[in-house]
Write a protein that holds these residues in place. Structure first.
Motif, mmCIF file in Angstrom:
data_model
loop_
_atom_site.group_PDB
_atom_site.id
_atom_site.type_symbol
_atom_site.label_atom_id
_atom_site.label_comp_id
_atom_site.label_asym_id
_atom_site.label_seq_id
_atom_site.Cartn_x
_atom_site.Cartn_y
_atom_site.Cartn_z
ATOM 1 N N ASP A 141 0.864 -1.186 0.000
ATOM 2 C CA ASP A 141 0.000 0.000 0.000
ATOM 3 C C ASP A 141 0.897 1.232 0.000
ATOM 4 N N SER A 142 0.705 2.116 -0.961
ATOM 5 C CA SER A 142 1.541 3.317 -1.067
ATOM 6 C C SER A 142 1.547 4.129 0.220
ATOM 7 N N ARG A 143 0.467 4.072 0.969
ATOM 8 C CA ARG A 143 0.385 4.863 2.203
ATOM 9 C C ARG A 143 1.204 4.270 3.335
ATOM 10 N N HIS A 144 1.495 2.962 3.245
ATOM 11 C CA HIS A 144 2.211 2.289 4.328
ATOM 12 C C HIS A 144 3.628 1.869 3.939
ATOM 13 N N GLY A 145 3.880 1.696 2.657
ATOM 14 C CA GLY A 145 5.205 1.321 2.188
ATOM 15 C C GLY A 145 5.588 -0.100 2.550
ATOM 16 N N VAL A 146 6.891 -0.344 2.684
ATOM 17 C CA VAL A 146 7.417 -1.669 3.005
ATOM 18 C C VAL A 146 7.141 -1.969 4.473
ATOM 19 N N VAL A 147 6.378 -3.034 4.734
ATOM 20 C CA VAL A 147 6.006 -3.395 6.094
ATOM 21 C C VAL A 147 6.530 -4.793 6.419
ATOM 22 N N GLU A 148 6.187 -5.274 7.619
ATOM 23 C CA GLU A 148 6.674 -6.569 8.090
ATOM 24 C C GLU A 148 6.379 -7.691 7.106
ATOM 25 N N VAL A 168 -2.217 8.624 -2.770
ATOM 26 C CA VAL A 168 -1.155 9.571 -2.371
ATOM 27 C C VAL A 168 -0.908 10.557 -3.510
ATOM 28 N N ASP A 169 -1.982 10.820 -4.281
ATOM 29 C CA ASP A 169 -1.939 11.803 -5.377
ATOM 30 C C ASP A 169 -0.882 11.474 -6.423
ATOM 31 N N PHE A 170 -0.703 10.173 -6.685
ATOM 32 C CA PHE A 170 0.252 9.716 -7.719
ATOM 33 C C PHE A 170 1.648 10.305 -7.479
ATOM 34 N N SER A 171 2.058 10.344 -6.223
ATOM 35 C CA SER A 171 3.299 11.009 -5.821
ATOM 36 C C SER A 171 4.538 10.228 -6.248
ATOM 37 N N GLN A 172 5.392 10.882 -7.016
ATOM 38 C CA GLN A 172 6.659 10.273 -7.408
ATOM 39 C C GLN A 172 7.588 10.142 -6.201
ATOM 40 N N GLU A 173 7.562 11.118 -5.320
ATOM 41 C CA GLU A 173 8.432 11.095 -4.147
ATOM 42 C C GLU A 173 8.115 9.891 -3.252
ATOM 43 N N VAL A 174 6.822 9.640 -3.018
ATOM 44 C CA VAL A 174 6.433 8.480 -2.216
ATOM 45 C C VAL A 174 6.885 7.197 -2.884
ATOM 46 N N PHE A 175 6.662 7.108 -4.180
ATOM 47 C CA PHE A 175 7.044 5.901 -4.919
ATOM 48 C C PHE A 175 8.544 5.662 -4.847
ATOM 49 N N ARG A 176 9.352 6.680 -5.090
ATOM 50 C CA ARG A 176 10.813 6.513 -5.105
ATOM 51 C C ARG A 176 11.329 6.101 -3.730
ATOM 52 N N GLY A 177 10.716 6.586 -2.664
ATOM 53 C CA GLY A 177 11.138 6.189 -1.333
ATOM 54 C C GLY A 177 10.902 4.713 -1.075
#
Length: 428
Positions: free
Chosen positions: A128-135, A162-171
């Motif tokens: 999930d883009s909002r949570h990222g890499v999780v357990e 997340v508004d199609f955020s490139q910054e979130v994706f790259r992180g």
């Protein structure tokens, strides 16, 4: 379309390669919607099924199609207590066919994820883009690495939230590729998707000008299909059955080729320093000159040797017979095993008495810390152990997604499978 053109198209479809993949992810990462999107957008859903989904979606007040309904039957069955380990979905495009193993997202179903990944060439992990890499992301990545999967696609889902955020994706991309590299997963593809809207699953997105890479389907269509490199290994043929016809003096050894190729005239090694030559290869379609991985055949040897079910016919690199070996095992039942526990070991076609002589380490696949010399291991645990066997076995290191080196630990009294093992394998 002319008849000849139709015949050509039919032949191409008949000879499409098949790619086996597995989907995994945490609960509520949108995996059901993702699988539904793949099936829908590749036109792999029957008309009556689609009509039913349309009606149910409307009844629930869903705007458009709730594609998760295409696979949610599995979830409902689990909630009713029906045992279903992995759901298999089938779909195809003009380029190839696909067998998709859809695995559960809950932590307590790690063993089911192992089952799905074990036969797959590619693992598609959803986050999930909002949570990222999780357990669970790390857990599933560890399982993929453990089972020798080298191609992992990370689908960063719900990118629209997340508004199609490139910054979130790259992180997320950076964190995941670093973790994958540390585990030896050398082919990582990361794609921003919205399974709900269809962005970058089958069709390219019009909402992310900053992403110029392929869709998930384009990746799946372009990955080289292989048998886990079983063709590149030495010849391995565990005997399943000895066929004898006294009237014709026929003796053949039936089984399936696990790895490598064999041809008439090749020299084979039988253990204890014995060798022979392949005099013939019989199949349901008649005699063959050459046979390879996955083929079920009967081998005839040029010499009269004493071989039985479970014996291994192999190439020049035949593994040595051993009474003890190291392995990584995955607990499959509620029953815990402790050091010294008696078991039966199913290796190839052989079933022998054995014991878990030592539990060296309990692997923490959540990335915190391993447990050294634990007392026991059980359901969903992954442990490094040492196995002793009462009879010698030609054990070798796990390779080619289990073509060689895989085994089972079985309860001596009940016959239940206790754990699945990877001989000689050490993760981290």
């Amino acid at each position: 379309m002319t008849l000849s053109t139709l015949d050509t198209a039919t032949q191409k479809l008949a000879h499409r390669e098949t790619l086996r993949l597995c989907t995994a992810g945490s609960v509520d990462d949108g995996k059901s919607t993702f699988v539904g999107r793949l099936l829908h957008d590749t036109k792999s859903v029957l008309a009556d099924t689609l009509a039913s989904v349309e009606r149910t979606s409307a009844d629930r007040g869903f705007e458009g199609l709730d594609l998760s309904l295409l696979v949610d039957g599995l979830r409902a069955e689990r909630e009713q207590g029906i045992t279903i380990d992995v759901a298999y979905r089938y779909f195809a495009t003009d380029k190839r066919s696909f067998i998709l193993a859809d695995t559960p997202g809950h932590i307590e179903y790690t063993r089911n994820t192992v089952t799905g990944v074990s036969t797959s060439q590619v693992v598609v992990l959803l986050v999930d883009s909002r949570h990222g890499v999780v357990e669970q992301t790390r857990r599933h990545l560890n399982v993929a690495a453990l089972l020798g999967v080298r191609t992992v696609v990370l689908a960063v889902n719900k990118i629209d939230l997340v508004d199609f955020s490139q910054e979130v994706f790259r992180g997320i991309e950076s964190e995941f590729t670093t973790a994958a590299s540390a585990l030896g997963v050398d082919d990582v593809r990361v794609v921003p998707i919205s399974a709900l809207l269809g962005d970058n699953v089958v069709e390219p997105s019009t909402n992310m000008d900053w992403y110029e890479g392929p869709t998930v389907l384009e990746i799946l269509e372009s990955i080289e299909v292989s048998r886990g490199r079983a063709n590149d290994l030495g010849f391995r043929f565990p005997i399943q059955y000895v066929i004898r016809e006294h009237a014709s003096d026929y003796r053949g050894y039936a089984g399936r080729i696990d790895a490598g190729e064999i041809s008439v005239g090749d020299t084979v090694h039988l253990g204890e320093g014995r060798t022979s030559t392949i005099a013939g290869i019989d199949s349901p379609d008649g005699e063959l000159q050459t046979a390879g991985p996955g083929e079920s055949v009967v081998l005839r040897l040029s010499s009269d040797v004493d071989l039985t079910r479970g014996d291994l016919i192999a190439g020049a690199d035949r593994p040595e017979d051993v009474r003890s070996f190291d392995a990584t095992v995955v607990g499959l039942t509620e029953r815990s095993l402790k050091a010294g526990a008696p078991v039966k070991v199913r290796y190839g076609a052989q079933l022998v008495r054995g014991r878990v002589s030592a539990i060296e380490r309990l692997l923490d696949i959540d990335g915190v810390s391993d447990v050294e010399t634990p007392e026991t291991f059980g359901l969903n645990d992954i442990a490094h152990v040492r196995i002793d066997v009462a009879s010698e076995l030609p054990v070798e290191n796990y390779a080619a997604r289990g073509a060689i080196g895989s085994f089972l630990l079985i309860d001596q009294s009940s016959g239940n499978t206790l754990a699945a093992g990877l001989a000689g394998h050490r993760l981290r």
